[in-house]
Design an enzyme around this catalytic site. Structure first.
Site, PDB file in Angstrom:
ATOM      1  N   HIS A 181      -6.081   2.124  -1.554  1.00 30.43           N
ATOM      2  CA  HIS A 181      -6.547   0.215  -1.750  1.00 30.43           C
ATOM      3  C   HIS A 181      -4.697   0.231  -2.129  1.00 30.43           C
ATOM      4  CE1 HIS A 181     -10.572   0.042  -2.545  1.00 30.43           C
ATOM      5  NE2 HIS A 181     -10.687   0.928  -2.857  1.00 30.43           N
ATOM      6  N   TYR A 241       0.851  -0.951   0.210  1.00 32.10           N
ATOM      7  CA  TYR A 241      -0.228  -0.602  -0.285  1.00 32.10           C
ATOM      8  C   TYR A 241       0.722   1.481   0.108  1.00 32.10           C
ATOM      9  CZ  TYR A 241      -3.949  -2.944   1.108  1.00 32.10           C
ATOM     10  OH  TYR A 241      -4.773  -4.490   1.937  1.00 32.10           O
ATOM     11  N   LYS A 300      -4.578  -3.245  -9.727  1.00 37.71           N
ATOM     12  CA  LYS A 300      -3.176  -3.404  -8.971  1.00 37.71           C
ATOM     13  C   LYS A 300      -1.506  -3.864  -9.980  1.00 37.71           C
ATOM     14  CE  LYS A 300      -5.010  -5.472  -4.688  1.00 37.71           C
ATOM     15  NZ  LYS A 300      -5.859  -4.080  -4.786  1.00 37.71           N
TER      16      LYS A 300
END
EC number: 4.6.1.16
Lengths: 284, 138
Positions: free
Chosen positions: A222, A214, A253
């Site tokens: 997120h 993070y 991601k």
């Protein structure tokens, strides 16, 4: 990213118990989270409800490599908790501890006595009101209502409650702590690199990697990366790269791989010479 | 992986497969194969549309467009493509040597396109950046 204050915070005490790195002190937990971008995982359950494992509390458990990086940064020290207790039990702090136990018992006794007194007072009040109604009399003098247990008297030790101690905090102090130095665990250059650079890590299981990374506190951000560490010459199957890339992109991601470059000439920083690569789906 | 002066035939074939795919399926132009110092051939080419915009540039572009109506960060950029087979195993050292062999251009981190070829000629393309580059908001 990291709010590195100029004041050196006191090192957080990490207890090494049965090979696990735990932090019991709430202030230490807060300090780690605020200043050292380390959250840990809550692992504490209630002694009388050990099966209640949905909402866990203190202590937090740290991964060995996290503890290692914190020690290297001077943010924490690891204490062999069993040895510290042995030391404390064999010197004068034992007496002080027994005294605090006795005080705790007295406090508990006092609280219960006061509560009982209050209850019986309320109860007597109700009875008096009931009598008033039954007799249909305007007023009844309350003089004859006795208030049991309203006079707190100092009890002897034998009369005191048995208190189950929930902490040995009072027993231990800096003098009795047996500091065991940097955790002797396999080097984790990627985790160290991430921690030094202000990233927060949580266990990566839910996204299929070793760490979820993070850019700030996980309560506010997120995760940006799913990270895996590799040795510099460790073979990475291309299929793993594809899998990681797919999994990460599916949850918005990037898949991060990284490791420490071996034998780089020149002065090495304590952070090491870590190289990382971010992978995401190209969309074509 | 040892360093070859001439890449082995399998790698040559792999690279030409990816090159054809880029040319015929994805309409890339200016395609060239260069035998990089890393010993692994790299394909350079120009995609028909811009392939990658950094999330910060994306925000800047949207803001700019909102203010002026003009769209920026639209021109395609020359990309480096590394052809690999699914059955291969690479090390961080191998990837590092590929990244070290390409020149750094532009303000953003170095990047390559990883073209992964499977036996059934499926090719999947992944963006690989040097360092920590935050993901795009897809």
């Amino acid at each position: 990213m990291s709010s590195s204050s100029s004041l050196p915070a006191p090192a957080v005490r990490i207890s090494l118990i049965a090979g696990r790195y735990l932090v019991f002190d709430p202030e230490g937990v807060a300090a780690l989270r605020r200043d050292s971008n380390t959250c840990g995982t809550l692992v504490g359950t209630m002694p009388q409800q050990p099966t209640q494992n949905i909402f866990l509390g203190l202590p937090i458990e740290l991964r060995p490599e996290e503890a290692q990086a914190l020690v290297q940064r001077g943010r924490a020290h690891v204490v062999d908790d069993a040895a510290a207790h042995q030391v404390a039990m064999h010197n004068h702090s034992r007496k002080a501890y027994i005294e605090t136990l006795r005080k705790t018992k007295q406090t508990a006794h006092k609280v219960v006595t006061e509560r009982n007194a209050q209850r019986s007072a309320e109860h007597a009040d109700k009875i008096a009101q009931g009598q008033r109604k039954a007799k249909n009399v305007e007023s009844v003098p309350l003089d004859n209502v006795s208030l049991d247990g309203a006079s707190p008297k100092t009890p002897s030790d034998a009369q005191l409650f048995a208190v189950t101690p929930t902490t040995t905090k009072e027993l231990l102090n800096a003098k009795t702590d047996v500091v065991c130095g940097s955790p002797n665990v396999p080097e984790a250059p990627l985790a160290r690199h991430l921690q030094y650079n202000g990233y927060y890590m949580t266990p990566g299981l839910r996204f299929g990697a070793r760490y979820s990374v993070y850019p700030g506190d996980p309560l506010r951000f997120h995760a940006h990366y799913m990270a895996n560490q590799y040795a510099w010459e460790e073979e990475i199957p291309i299929l793993d790269v594809v899998e990681g890339g797919r999994l990460a992109t599916a949850v918005k991601k990037a898949f991060l791989i990284g490791g420490e470059e071996a034998c780089q000439p020149g002065p090495s920083s304590d952070e090491g010479n870590v190289r990382t690569y971010s992978i995401e789906w190209a969309g074509m | 992986m040892t360093t070859f002066s001439e890449p082995p035939q399998a790698v040559v074939n792999l690279t030409s497969t990816v090159l054809s795919n880029l040319e015929d399926q994805h309409d890339w132009s200016h395609l060239e194969i260069s035998n990089a110092r890393s010993g692994r051939p790299l394909i350079s080419g120009l995609p028909p549309r811009r392939l990658y915009t950094h999330p910060d540039d994306q925000i800047a572009a949207l803001e700019h467009e909102h203010k002026t109506g003009e769209r920026i960060f639209q021109d395609p950029e020359t990309e480096w493509v590394l052809a690999v087979h699914l059955a291969e195993k690479w090390t961080l050292a191998d990837f590092a040597s590929v990244f070290d062999s390409i020149e750094h251009t532009g303000p953003r981190a170095k990047r390559i396109i990883l073209a992964t070829v499977h036996n059934d000629s499926t090719i999947v393309y992944y963006l690989m950046h040097e360092g920590m580059v935050k993901p795009r908001q897809n």
